[in-house]
Every structure is written in C-alpha cells, then in structure tokens.
Design an enzyme around this catalytic site. Structure first.
Site, PDB file in Angstrom:
ATOM      1  N   GLU A   1      -8.964  -7.732  -2.959  1.00  0.00           N
ATOM      2  CA  GLU A   1      -7.789  -8.061  -3.778  1.00  0.00           C
ATOM      3  C   GLU A   1      -7.460  -6.981  -4.806  1.00  0.00           C
ATOM      4  OE1 GLU A   1      -8.217 -11.813  -5.758  1.00  0.00           O
ATOM      5  OE2 GLU A   1      -8.659 -12.928  -3.926  1.00  0.00           O
TER       6      GLU A   1
ATOM      7  N   GLU B   1      -5.730  -5.662  -1.626  1.00  0.00           N
ATOM      8  CA  GLU B   1      -5.282  -6.078  -0.292  1.00  0.00           C
ATOM      9  C   GLU B   1      -5.644  -7.531  -0.016  1.00  0.00           C
ATOM     10  OE1 GLU B   1      -8.153  -6.869   1.426  1.00  0.00           O
ATOM     11  OE2 GLU B   1      -9.255  -5.901  -0.191  1.00  0.00           O
TER      12      GLU B   1
END
Length: 359
Positions: free
Chosen positions: A327, A174
C-alpha cells in the site's frame, strides 16, 4: 515507444556539485563527521536530486496504483480478487493503513485505478484504467506491449501533473491481489533469481499453496519464453525489461514504473515501498539507469525475495520493520526520516555559529 523514450531521455543525472555542498554543510554541523549515518546519506542524496542543499517538502504524496491480475485464476492468493476493488474504496474513504500513516506524515494519498476488474466511481479516484485486469500470465502474456507503455506513460504524466501543483516528494504504493506472483516472476527474469527464492508467502499462504505458487511462476516464465534464472544472464536491457513487464507484470506495477520515472524526470525524490514497488523500481532502473539515483528504498519487506530485488536495483533499505502489507505503508514512514534529515540541514548549529571548538 517513441513518446516514452522522449520522457526517459528527459531524466538527467543528479547534481553532483550540490551533493558536495550538502556534505560540506554536514561537516560544519556540531557533531562528529558521519555520526548521523543514514540521515546524512538522505540529506546528501535529496540535495543532489533537488539541486538544493536545504530543500523543503511542503507537499508530499503517496501514489497508490491499483490493478487486478489474471493469474489469480491459478489459486495463488489467500484472498479473492474481489478484495482489490474493495480495498480501493477503503483507500478512498481514508480507512486503510496507508491513509493513517500518510496523515501522520502530512502526506496526501493519490489512489489510481490502473486496471481494477470493476467499474469504480468516486470523486477522489484518479482513473487511468488501461483494461480490466491483466491476462493470466501462466497461460499467455499478461499485457500487450502497447498496454504496458500506456500504463507507464500514465504514471509519468500523473507525476508531471502533481509536480506542477507543487508536490516535490513521492512514495510508491499499490493494491492488487496476485501482484507478489507477478513481482516474483519479474525478479526471476530480470534479476537472475530462481522461483524458490523469489516466491514468498504474499498474503499469508500455507506451504502447499506456496509450492503451487512457485510452480505457477515457473510456468509463466516458460509459457512466455522467459528462460529460467539459472539459464539466464542478468539483463540490463531496457527493451528486455519492457518485454518482461508486459509478459509477467501487471498494470499497477507498470503504473509505478511510470511514477518512478516521472519523479526522476521532475527532479523529485521517490521513496520505494516493499516487494511490488521494488519490482517496479527494478524495471525502471533498466529502462532508465539514471532513475535509480532518485530512488530511496524504505524498508525490507518480510517477502523473502525483497532483499534480492533491492540488490538487483542497487538500493539499501533504511528500515526493517517486519512489514509486508504494501500500500505504500513502509514508504510513508520514511517521509518522516526525510523531513528529519531536512531539519538537521536547516536547524542544526554549525561549530562556528554555536561557538563550539572542533579540537
């Protein structure tokens, strides 16, 4: 909601009989029983998920969902909201940490615009934008129920598409400045945890901003009619989880809920990354309890509420690397462990084939 419920109803239990077959095979290998610890746990779980004792994962993907958060207006992050679209472009150009680690693991990075507050164009960008950022949850609901369901369904449909293309192993990633604040609020509401525990340092805020961030989370819970944790019975209701996600969540978190549900629907393992991904896992586990069996928790984030978040889902992290980047970086590292477990199942000799005595 009916379409989403149909998708959820398609999730089935993992294959208990194949878990047993995998365990029997492990016990025939040239080692003391259980001596490979969590690698054996991985092998059994992945076998049960896929229905194959010795599955291969030729195509792997980390799905990086991106979205902005209106709560950034409250000054809760060390970085400005403009960083979200800038980092999305960095992912697309292959320059972020998750790109490096995904290349190392032989995995593809799928970058998805769920709700970035900018107009982004790139040939490799998957656009599923529901709206340009969530609303400020400290003043109103972050999302409408329809927006939340739309984002979840988009995540499920994306995994459906990738599974049809041969992808069989997924990780959650994310990007969204402000999303640790939303995740902390989700943990308070669904996990029965006070803001003093759920709210961490995020991007590296100082003590004053940390105290402010806690107050913003408490304000968001109050404004949206979500009782403080100390007054709240821990809920396992899917309807309540959906309400929490819409009121204090975010579009990239909702998209990741869909990724997790989609992986379960397609009988694929999904590796959960850090704090934000685990917030999505918590919501997914409430919407579809069977989905938890398809999740593997990658690492224990430095974000202080992460252990409580994993506990609420019923997961145990494999790694403790002192990471807090997000991430999907921690999740991609675990791809290597899953591959290692698979090679143990396929390549290690049995006592009989090696002519090794068991007594």
């Amino acid at each position: 909601m009916s379409n989403l419920q149909t998708m959820i109803d398609a999730i089935e239990p993992i294959h208990a009989d194949v878990v047993k077959q995998a365990n029997d095979h492990l016990n025939q290998l040239t080692k003391p029983q259980g001596s490979l610890g969590k690698l054996e746990d991985i092998a059994r779980q992945v076998a049960g998920i896929t229905g194959e004792v010795k599955p291969l994962f030729d195509k792997k993907a980390v799905i990086v969902m991106a979205g902005d958060h209106g709560v950034c207006e409250e000054g809760i992050s060390a970085f400005p909201a403009e960083v979200t679209p800038q980092m999305v472009l960095n992912f697309l150009h292959g320059g972020a940490a998750v790109n490096v680690l995904a290349r190392h693991a032989g995995a593809d990075v799928v970058c998805v615009d769920m709700g970035v507050n900018a107009d982004l164009e790139h040939p490799n960008l998957v656009s599923r934008k529901v709206r340009k950022g969530s609303r400020n949850m400290a003043r109103e609901a972050a999302l409408t129920l329809d927006e939340t369901v739309q984002a979840i369904e988009a995540g499920i449909e994306l995994v459906d598409d990738l599974a049809q293309k041969g992808y069989r192993l997924f990780a959650t990633g994310e990007m969204g400045i402000g999303n640790t604040t939303a995740s902390a609020a989700i943990l308070c509401a669904l996990g029965g945890v006070d803001a003093e525990i759920s709210v961490g340092r995020g991007t590296g805020i100082d003590d004053a901003k940390w105290l402010h961030k806690r107050s913003v989370v408490n304000k968001a819970l109050h404004v949206n009619g979500l009782r403080p944790a100390k007054d709240n019975v821990i809920s396992i209701s899917g309807d309540f989880a959906l309400e929490v996600l819409s009121k204090v969540g975010g579009l990239e978190i909702a998209g990741l809920v869909g990724v997790i549900l989609g992986a379960a629907k397609n009988r694929c393992p999904v590796v959960v990354d850090g704090y934000i991904s685990s917030a999505a896992a918590l919501v997914a586990s409430r919407l579809a309890p069977l989905s938890a069996s398809y999740m593997l928790a990658s690492h224990l984030s430095q974000e202080q509420g992460h252990a409580k978040m994993l506990e609420a889902v019923g997961l145990s992290a494999m790694l403790q690397m002192d990471m807090r980047l997000g991430e999907g970086t921690g999740a991609v590292l675990v791809f290597n462990l899953i591959e290692a477990a698979g090679k143990i199942m396929r390549e290690m000799a049995t006592f009989e084939s090696a002519g090794v005595s068991r007594e």
